[in-house]
Design a protein around this motif. Structure first.
Motif, PDB file in Angstrom:
ATOM      1  N   GLY A 253       0.785  -1.227   0.000  1.00  0.00           N
ATOM      2  CA  GLY A 253       0.000   0.000   0.000  1.00  0.00           C
ATOM      3  C   GLY A 253       0.817   1.276   0.000  1.00  0.00           C
ATOM      4  O   GLY A 253       0.287   2.352   0.322  1.00  0.00           O
ATOM      5  N   ILE A 254       2.079   1.208  -0.351  1.00  0.00           N
ATOM      6  CA  ILE A 254       2.944   2.386  -0.259  1.00  0.00           C
ATOM      7  C   ILE A 254       2.472   3.480  -1.212  1.00  0.00           C
ATOM      8  O   ILE A 254       1.950   3.215  -2.292  1.00  0.00           O
ATOM      9  N   THR A 255       2.642   4.719  -0.782  1.00  0.00           N
ATOM     10  CA  THR A 255       2.320   5.877  -1.611  1.00  0.00           C
ATOM     11  C   THR A 255       3.597   6.652  -1.910  1.00  0.00           C
ATOM     12  O   THR A 255       4.621   6.476  -1.246  1.00  0.00           O
ATOM     13  N   GLN A 256       3.523   7.525  -2.890  1.00  0.00           N
ATOM     14  CA  GLN A 256       4.680   8.353  -3.204  1.00  0.00           C
ATOM     15  C   GLN A 256       5.040   9.245  -2.020  1.00  0.00           C
ATOM     16  O   GLN A 256       6.219   9.434  -1.710  1.00  0.00           O
ATOM     17  N   ASP A 257       4.030   9.789  -1.335  1.00  0.00           N
ATOM     18  CA  ASP A 257       4.300  10.639  -0.177  1.00  0.00           C
ATOM     19  C   ASP A 257       5.047   9.878   0.908  1.00  0.00           C
ATOM     20  O   ASP A 257       5.991  10.396   1.516  1.00  0.00           O
ATOM     21  N   THR A 258       4.612   8.644   1.174  1.00  0.00           N
ATOM     22  CA  THR A 258       5.280   7.829   2.195  1.00  0.00           C
ATOM     23  C   THR A 258       6.725   7.549   1.803  1.00  0.00           C
ATOM     24  O   THR A 258       7.640   7.659   2.626  1.00  0.00           O
ATOM     25  N   MET A 259       6.946   7.191   0.543  1.00  0.00           N
ATOM     26  CA  MET A 259       8.305   6.919   0.086  1.00  0.00           C
ATOM     27  C   MET A 259       9.209   8.123   0.291  1.00  0.00           C
ATOM     28  O   MET A 259      10.310   8.031   0.846  1.00  0.00           O
ATOM     29  N   ILE A 260       8.735   9.277  -0.169  1.00  0.00           N
ATOM     30  CA  ILE A 260       9.562  10.483  -0.113  1.00  0.00           C
ATOM     31  C   ILE A 260       9.794  10.934   1.328  1.00  0.00           C
ATOM     32  O   ILE A 260      10.921  11.266   1.713  1.00  0.00           O
ATOM     33  N   ARG A 261       8.731  10.919   2.138  1.00  0.00           N
ATOM     34  CA  ARG A 261       8.863  11.383   3.523  1.00  0.00           C
ATOM     35  C   ARG A 261       9.721  10.438   4.361  1.00  0.00           C
ATOM     36  O   ARG A 261      10.674  10.853   5.031  1.00  0.00           O
ATOM     37  N   CYS A 262       9.404   9.166   4.338  1.00  0.00           N
ATOM     38  CA  CYS A 262      10.051   8.227   5.258  1.00  0.00           C
ATOM     39  C   CYS A 262      11.462   7.839   4.829  1.00  0.00           C
ATOM     40  O   CYS A 262      12.306   7.548   5.679  1.00  0.00           O
ATOM     41  N   LEU A 263      11.725   7.831   3.535  1.00  0.00           N
ATOM     42  CA  LEU A 263      13.074   7.487   3.090  1.00  0.00           C
ATOM     43  C   LEU A 263      14.029   8.670   3.176  1.00  0.00           C
ATOM     44  O   LEU A 263      15.231   8.525   2.960  1.00  0.00           O
ATOM     45  N   SER A 264      13.491   9.857   3.523  1.00  0.00           N
ATOM     46  CA  SER A 264      14.361  11.006   3.765  1.00  0.00           C
ATOM     47  C   SER A 264      14.763  11.088   5.242  1.00  0.00           C
ATOM     48  O   SER A 264      15.524  11.972   5.632  1.00  0.00           O
ATOM     49  N   ALA A 265      14.261  10.167   6.046  1.00  0.00           N
ATOM     50  CA  ALA A 265      14.580  10.153   7.483  1.00  0.00           C
ATOM     51  C   ALA A 265      16.031   9.760   7.717  1.00  0.00           C
ATOM     52  O   ALA A 265      16.674   9.142   6.855  1.00  0.00           O
ATOM     53  N   ASP A 266      16.529  10.113   8.887  1.00  0.00           N
ATOM     54  CA  ASP A 266      17.871   9.714   9.307  1.00  0.00           C
ATOM     55  C   ASP A 266      17.823   8.249   9.719  1.00  0.00           C
ATOM     56  O   ASP A 266      17.306   7.914  10.789  1.00  0.00           O
ATOM     57  N   ALA A 267      18.352   7.374   8.873  1.00  0.00           N
ATOM     58  CA  ALA A 267      18.283   5.931   9.139  1.00  0.00           C
ATOM     59  C   ALA A 267      18.978   5.567  10.445  1.00  0.00           C
ATOM     60  O   ALA A 267      18.539   4.659  11.161  1.00  0.00           O
ATOM     61  N   GLU A 268      20.052   6.276  10.770  1.00  0.00           N
ATOM     62  CA  GLU A 268      20.788   5.984  12.004  1.00  0.00           C
ATOM     63  C   GLU A 268      19.937   6.301  13.234  1.00  0.00           C
ATOM     64  O   GLU A 268      19.964   5.575  14.223  1.00  0.00           O
ATOM     65  N   LYS A 269      19.158   7.362  13.167  1.00  0.00           N
ATOM     66  CA  LYS A 269      18.281   7.739  14.285  1.00  0.00           C
ATOM     67  C   LYS A 269      17.199   6.675  14.498  1.00  0.00           C
ATOM     68  O   LYS A 269      16.900   6.289  15.638  1.00  0.00           O
ATOM     69  N   ILE A 270      16.610   6.210  13.409  1.00  0.00           N
ATOM     70  CA  ILE A 270      15.599   5.155  13.502  1.00  0.00           C
ATOM     71  C   ILE A 270      16.221   3.878  14.051  1.00  0.00           C
ATOM     72  O   ILE A 270      15.640   3.189  14.899  1.00  0.00           O
ATOM     73  N   LEU A 271      17.424   3.565  13.579  1.00  0.00           N
ATOM     74  CA  LEU A 271      18.129   2.377  14.051  1.00  0.00           C
ATOM     75  C   LEU A 271      18.356   2.427  15.560  1.00  0.00           C
ATOM     76  O   LEU A 271      18.109   1.450  16.270  1.00  0.00           O
ATOM     77  N   LYS A 272      18.791   3.568  16.068  1.00  0.00           N
ATOM     78  CA  LYS A 272      19.061   3.700  17.501  1.00  0.00           C
ATOM     79  C   LYS A 272      17.792   3.559  18.336  1.00  0.00           C
ATOM     80  O   LYS A 272      17.789   2.899  19.380  1.00  0.00           O
ATOM     81  N   THR A 273      16.709   4.189  17.887  1.00  0.00           N
ATOM     82  CA  THR A 273      15.435   4.068  18.616  1.00  0.00           C
ATOM     83  C   THR A 273      14.947   2.631  18.620  1.00  0.00           C
ATOM     84  O   THR A 273      14.493   2.107  19.642  1.00  0.00           O
ATOM     85  N   THR A 274      15.051   1.975  17.470  1.00  0.00           N
ATOM     86  CA  THR A 274      14.617   0.580  17.345  1.00  0.00           C
ATOM     87  C   THR A 274      15.432  -0.327  18.250  1.00  0.00           C
ATOM     88  O   THR A 274      14.880  -1.181  18.963  1.00  0.00           O
ATOM     89  N   GLU A 275      16.741  -0.157  18.240  1.00  0.00           N
ATOM     90  CA  GLU A 275      17.635  -0.963  19.085  1.00  0.00           C
ATOM     91  C   GLU A 275      17.309  -0.748  20.564  1.00  0.00           C
ATOM     92  O   GLU A 275      17.300  -1.688  21.361  1.00  0.00           O
ATOM     93  N   ASN A 276      17.022   0.483  20.948  1.00  0.00           N
ATOM     94  CA  ASN A 276      16.740   0.810  22.346  1.00  0.00           C
ATOM     95  C   ASN A 276      15.452   0.145  22.828  1.00  0.00           C
ATOM     96  O   ASN A 276      15.414  -0.467  23.907  1.00  0.00           O
ATOM     97  N   VAL A 277      14.394   0.240  22.016  1.00  0.00           N
ATOM     98  CA  VAL A 277      13.123  -0.386  22.393  1.00  0.00           C
ATOM     99  C   VAL A 277      13.281  -1.905  22.475  1.00  0.00           C
ATOM    100  O   VAL A 277      12.808  -2.550  23.419  1.00  0.00           O
ATOM    101  N   ALA A 278      13.966  -2.480  21.488  1.00  0.00           N
ATOM    102  CA  ALA A 278      14.166  -3.938  21.465  1.00  0.00           C
ATOM    103  C   ALA A 278      14.954  -4.406  22.686  1.00  0.00           C
ATOM    104  O   ALA A 278      14.654  -5.453  23.272  1.00  0.00           O
ATOM    105  N   LYS A 279      15.952  -3.635  23.082  1.00  0.00           N
ATOM    106  CA  LYS A 279      16.771  -3.997  24.243  1.00  0.00           C
ATOM    107  C   LYS A 279      15.914  -4.069  25.508  1.00  0.00           C
ATOM    108  O   LYS A 279      16.050  -5.005  26.303  1.00  0.00           O
TER     109      LYS A 279
END
Length: 328
Positions: free
Chosen positions: A119-145
């Motif tokens: 169900g991906i949209t162009q808006d989702t692709m452009i908005r979410c893929l412009s995010a800082d991947a490292e920031k998302i990675l750190k938040t994800t790792e923290n919650v998982a821990k």
């Protein structure tokens, strides 16, 4: 005075830019690899964009279009399932998710990297893929821990959610969207931590107020009473009946609680597309149906996620999220 030119980082991404970021930064597609783009008519434009960019990056790229599936988790045609096993990378912008299918599981076993984009949209692709991947990675790792070694998750909200989900010993899965290694798979874009609660043991009430897969953004809350791991009562306006009818069409096991997840993507917003909605930081999602992909035992022919906003989340007795704000 002439306007100052924008830097490259300040320029707004295009759909082609977003596809290139997905294939290079997240999937690491190389010139010696073969790639399959699997799409359907509603997402044809996005699928063909990946095909065009893929031709620049991969050794060979194939574009295949299937009829839209009825629900998330419905199998693609057998011929497509076999083709998925014959390539190095699969990118799947499709109307319904193929993440929780045997086709995806069998291809993964053979080492295929698979990015699903239901169900991906162009808006989702452009908005979410412009995010800082490292920031998302750190938040994800923290919650998982913090979720490791937790026995029980409890979620409450001001709207009436109060559900307890036993999870002791269940595998905690981190989904960052970075899929560069053999056999890795997940949504793209991503940003969530999830697991399969123990079957037949969750009890309480869920009030979905964000969105529900297949229904979109909710106009009214949907209240579901859960007894011994199954949704048994559905209350609300027409959307409650729509959810019940959707699950009933799939079969009895579709009513089983199959997943608990927490969004970790700070760029994601509630749009009505579950691909993005379940990644929204400050929300949780609970899914009904198939959870074999995450180590569960539910074999339903569908997987339906629902979003709860502004939750209070307890890992055992520790409050880790208060009204949608992470405390860890």
């Amino acid at each position: 005075m002439p306007r100052k030119k924008k830097s490259e980082k300040e320029k707004e991404l295009t759909i082609v830019d977003a596809a290139r970021i997905a294939l290079t930064d997240y999937l690491g597609v190389s010139s010696v690899e073969t790639m399959l783009v699997l799409s359907d008519e509603p997402l044809r434009e996005i699928g063909l964009t990946f095909f065009q960019v893929g031709k620049e990056l991969a050794h060979e790229v194939f574009y295949c279009e299937i009829k839209p599936r009825r629900v998330n988790g419905e199998e693609p045609p057998e011929q497509i399932a076999l083709l998925m096993q014959e390539v190095d990378v699969v990118v799947a912008p499709t109307s319904k998710s193929i993440t929780h299918t045997n086709a995806r599981r069998e291809a993964t076993k053979l080492g295929v990297r698979i990015a699903t984009m239901p169900g991906i949209t162009q808006d989702t692709m452009i908005r979410c893929l412009s995010a800082d991947a490292e920031k998302i990675l750190k938040t994800t790792e923290n919650v998982a821990k913090h979720l490791q070694n937790v026995s029980t998750i409890r979620v409450t909200t001001a709207l009436g959610t109060d559900i307890t989900l036993p999870v002791k010993g269940r595998n905690v899965i981190k989904s960052t969207g970075i899929l560069r290694n053999i056999g890795e798979y997940g949504n793209l874009p991503s940003g969530e931590v999830y697991l399969a609660p123990w079957e037949k043991q969750s009890n309480g009430v869920i009030v979905f107020d964000g969105s529900i897969a297949g229904l979109g953004k909710l106009k009214h809350p949907v209240k579901v009473t859960v007894e011994d791991g199954y949704g048994v009562d559905f209350e609300g306006d027409e959307e409650a009946k729509m959810l019940y009818d959707l699950l009933k069409e799939i079969g009895h096991e579709a009513f089983a609680i199959g997943e608990f997840g927490i969004g970790t993507n700070y760029k994601a917003i509630i749009t009505g597309s579950i691909l993005e909605d379940e990644k929204v930081l400050g929300t949780i999602h609970i899914a009904f149906g198939n959870n074999q992909t995450m180590g569960g035992k539910i074999k339903a022919k569908g997987h339906i996620d629902g979003i709860v906003t502004k939750p209070n989340v307890y890992f055992d007795d520790k409050l880790i999220m208060k009204e949608g704000k992470l405390l860890i």
